[in-house]
Scaffold this motif. Structure first.
Motif, mmCIF file in Angstrom:
data_model
loop_
_atom_site.group_PDB
_atom_site.id
_atom_site.type_symbol
_atom_site.label_atom_id
_atom_site.label_comp_id
_atom_site.label_asym_id
_atom_site.label_seq_id
_atom_site.Cartn_x
_atom_site.Cartn_y
_atom_site.Cartn_z
ATOM 1 N N ASN A 12 0.850 -1.372 -0.443
ATOM 2 C CA ASN A 12 -0.572 -0.169 -0.511
ATOM 3 C C ASN A 12 1.053 0.866 0.532
ATOM 4 N N LYS A 13 1.744 1.043 0.349
ATOM 5 C CA LYS A 13 2.825 2.387 0.692
ATOM 6 C C LYS A 13 3.552 2.474 -0.719
ATOM 7 N N VAL A 14 4.329 1.195 -1.323
ATOM 8 C CA VAL A 14 4.433 2.029 -2.668
ATOM 9 C C VAL A 14 3.383 2.361 -4.418
ATOM 10 N N LEU A 15 1.979 1.854 -3.518
ATOM 11 C CA LEU A 15 1.061 2.521 -4.547
ATOM 12 C C LEU A 15 0.894 3.820 -4.006
ATOM 13 N N GLN A 16 0.515 4.120 -2.991
ATOM 14 C CA GLN A 16 0.406 5.406 -2.288
ATOM 15 C C GLN A 16 1.527 5.943 -2.705
#
Length: 55
Positions: A12-16
């Motif tokens: 989720n941090k990579v996507l964000q």
């Protein structure tokens, strides 16, 4: 600061990061459309484990 493989980070941090900085995880090039969050890569993280950059 440290360089780590993208797979070591929370997805989720990579996507964000992609969404915040590029507007999308998709990259369009002459050979097609790629979801950058699913490709191999590396992140540059600071002491607080905050991503500074991706390649």
């Amino acid at each position: 600061m440290t360089v780590v493989a993208i797979w070591q980070l929370a997805q989720n941090k990579v996507l964000q990061f992609f969404t915040d900085h590029w507007g999308s995880t998709e990259m369009v090039i002459s050979s097609g459309i790629y979801d950058c969050s699913k490709l191999d890569g590396f992140a540059y993280v600071n002491e607080d484990q905050m991503m500074i950059g991706l390649v």
